[in-house]
Scaffold this active site. Structure first.
Site, PDB file in Angstrom:
ATOM      1  N   HIS A 198      15.016 -11.891 119.343  1.00 48.89           N
ATOM      2  CA  HIS A 198      15.729 -12.037 120.608  1.00 48.89           C
ATOM      3  C   HIS A 198      14.810 -12.664 121.666  1.00 48.89           C
ATOM      4  O   HIS A 198      15.282 -13.262 122.632  1.00 48.89           O
ATOM      5  CB  HIS A 198      16.214 -10.682 121.126  1.00 48.89           C
ATOM      6  CG  HIS A 198      17.282 -10.063 120.286  1.00 48.89           C
ATOM      7  ND1 HIS A 198      17.000  -9.277 119.186  1.00 48.89           N
ATOM      8  CD2 HIS A 198      18.629 -10.114 120.381  1.00 48.89           C
ATOM      9  CE1 HIS A 198      18.138  -8.859 118.650  1.00 48.89           C
ATOM     10  NE2 HIS A 198      19.134  -9.349 119.346  1.00 48.89           N
ATOM     11  N   ASP A 270      22.732 -16.171 113.157  1.00 45.04           N
ATOM     12  CA  ASP A 270      22.490 -15.120 114.134  1.00 45.04           C
ATOM     13  C   ASP A 270      22.754 -15.715 115.521  1.00 45.04           C
ATOM     14  O   ASP A 270      22.908 -16.933 115.676  1.00 45.04           O
ATOM     15  CB  ASP A 270      21.049 -14.609 114.014  1.00 45.04           C
ATOM     16  CG  ASP A 270      20.889 -13.187 114.540  1.00 45.04           C
ATOM     17  OD1 ASP A 270      21.818 -12.680 115.211  1.00 45.04           O
ATOM     18  OD2 ASP A 270      19.832 -12.585 114.307  1.00 45.04           O
TER      19      ASP A 270
END
Length: 493
Positions: A198, A270
């Site tokens: 992230h 993702d």
């Protein structure tokens, strides 16, 4: 060749009246997100114009009835893939505001009963199906070999590749028996990382032999078991992907996943709004590169706005026009997603385990070392741990399972140990932590309390790696509501 490019030569972008068809193909690769618990008009229009589907988050869910109404409205506008991350345990969207009634993968791996894992995931699948969700971005098939992994941890079944593989297969079976497509993640493996994708691009610097014998074992098993989708990882494997993350790597997604492993289902990226992508090639650039590498659906994540989503479509169309992205690649993606939609429609019989199976599994997962004396007017000190981005701000802890206890939550670097010890004088002291092995401040406050109260009970609601000497030590292998209830029952038995 798909209907959208009729009249165009193979591999060439459609012209004239095909402009709209090309944009529809581009839109069909996107899983968009939106704020709120009702569908905004722009999402409904986009679905009418071919948007591939949506990814839902905790902020989209107020309850099962509301979610069922939302997904029904989305289906009125098109034939969308409706996805979310429902792993059970710490990562939940259906129970984002209260905590999951199911233990996560680490607890299931600790029990190591594949039939139990199948039943848990079947029950999760039934919950999703009743709410109109047709694709679950689960299970996590990462082999968690890095103790200090900041993003996987209890989301993994464990550190043994064979164990992770057999439970991944059970989870896929459970979900897909309920008519919900599994999305096994994060290919080719996120378990050996010490960075959070992230925030940056993690590196898995292993040889081909190690990757094949460790990280890829659960994915190979899931492919053989018929998983309907696989999610990419924003991780770099130098020998395989070079400087790029796997999400943008044709050697990873086309040569390895499609070629060597023989996978024919849908590949989902993702979330592209993660820093590993946005801080390197940007949203639009990441979308084009991921499609070119072999992705079929692009999870955009919660951050992109409507305007940014339109810009992503523009970038995909432009990439087809200038030759960076073959039209045939978009057509191939559309055909795979169409097959997935066809699979969604098959009738299934609902199971009847309900949430009882979640608590059953959580009870079986709890491990007790030492002797837990009967609680006397207990003071429960919950040592706060900042949530990961993947988990979000999901509630955790012992309330309401110990209604007779005084429960206090403290920041580990600001906790008043002497004050807590004074409050605990003559009372049972229960210290609750989550992944204490990853947080030095948590270890320090726990050690300070135990130095005076060696009879205290320590409850670890993450991975039980740091094990201080205490009167009793409980490991729950997760911080879901079910894990807390199971631990509280053991303490009050």
């Amino acid at each position: 060749m798909s209907e959208f490019s009729a009249g165009a030569s193979q591999g060439e972008p459609p012209v004239g009246g095909g402009d709209r068809g090309l944009r529809r193909l581009a839109a069909g690769t996107l899983l968009a997100a939106f704020p709120g618990t009702t569908a905004p008009d722009w999402i409904l229009r986009d679905l009418e114009d071919g948007l591939g589907g949506v990814t839902l988050f905790g902020f989209n869910v107020a309850g099962a009835e509301q979610l069922a109404g939302l997904t029904a409205r989305l289906r009125e506008a098109g034939d969308p893939v409706i996805s979310l991350d429902e792993e059970g345990g710490d990562v939940t969207r259906l129970a984002y505001h209260v905590g999951s009634p199911y233990p996560g993968n680490a607890a299931l791996g600790a029990v190591d009963d594949v039939e139990l894992t199948r039943r848990v995931y079947r029950s999760i699948g039934d919950d999703l199906a009743r709410c109109g969700v047709n694709l679950d971005m689960a299970p996590d098939a990462d082999v968690n070999t890095a103790d200090d992994n900041p993003v996987i941890g209890t989301r993994s079944f464990g550190s043994d590749a064979a164990l992770v593989a057999r439970h991944t297969v059970a989870a896929v079976a459970g979900l897909q028996d309920a008519g919900v497509a599994a999305c096994v993640k994060h290919f080719p493996g996120h378990g050996a990382t010490r960075q959070d994708s992230h925030l940056e691009i993690p590196v898995v610097d292993v040889s081909r032999e190690v990757l094949w014998e460790r990280e890829l074992v659960p994915f190979r098993a899931a492919i053989e078991a018929g998983t309907r989708s696989i999610m990419t990882a924003h991780v770099r494997v130098p020998f395989l992907t070079g400087a790029a993350p796997a999400t943008l790597s044709a050697p990873a997604l086309t040569e390895l996943l499609r070629g060597e492993l023989g996978y024919t289902g849908v590949v989902i990226s993702d979330a592209l709004d993660m820093h590993a992508i946005t801080e390197s090639v940007g949203l639009g650039g990441g979308a084009v590169l991921s499609l070119a590498a072999g992705s079929d659906l692009l999870c955009l994540g919660p951050l992109p706005t409507r305007e940014q989503i339109e810009a992503i479509k523009d970038e995909i169309v432009a990439a087809v026009r200038d030759g960076r992205l073959p039209l045939a690649r978009l057509e191939e993606a559309a055909e795979r997603v169409a097959r997935l939609r066809g699979w969604f429609g098959a009738p299934r019989e609902e199971a009847r385990d309900g949430n009882v199976i979640g608590l059953t599994a959580a009870r079986r997962a709890v491990r007790l070392s030492g002797t837990a004396a009967p609680l006397v007017d207990p003071l429960v000190v919950e040592v706060d741990t900042p949530p990961t981005i993947a988990v979000g701000d999901v509630p955790w802890g012992f309330a309401p399972w110990l209604p007779e206890a005084e429960i206090t939550r403290v920041k580990p670097d600001a906790a008043d140990a002497s004050g807590l010890l004074e409050r605990a004088r003559g009372r049972s002291l229960v210290i609750v932590v989550k992944d204490a092995h990853r947080h030095r401040a948590s270890q320090e406050i726990v050690s300070e309390l135990l130095a005076v109260r060696p009879d205290a009970i320590v409850v670890e609601m993450g991975l039980p790696i740091w094990r201080p000497t205490a009167g009793a030590y409980l490991a729950t292998y997760g911080a879901a509501r079910a894990n807390a209830q199971a631990a509280a029952e053991l303490l009050t038995a």
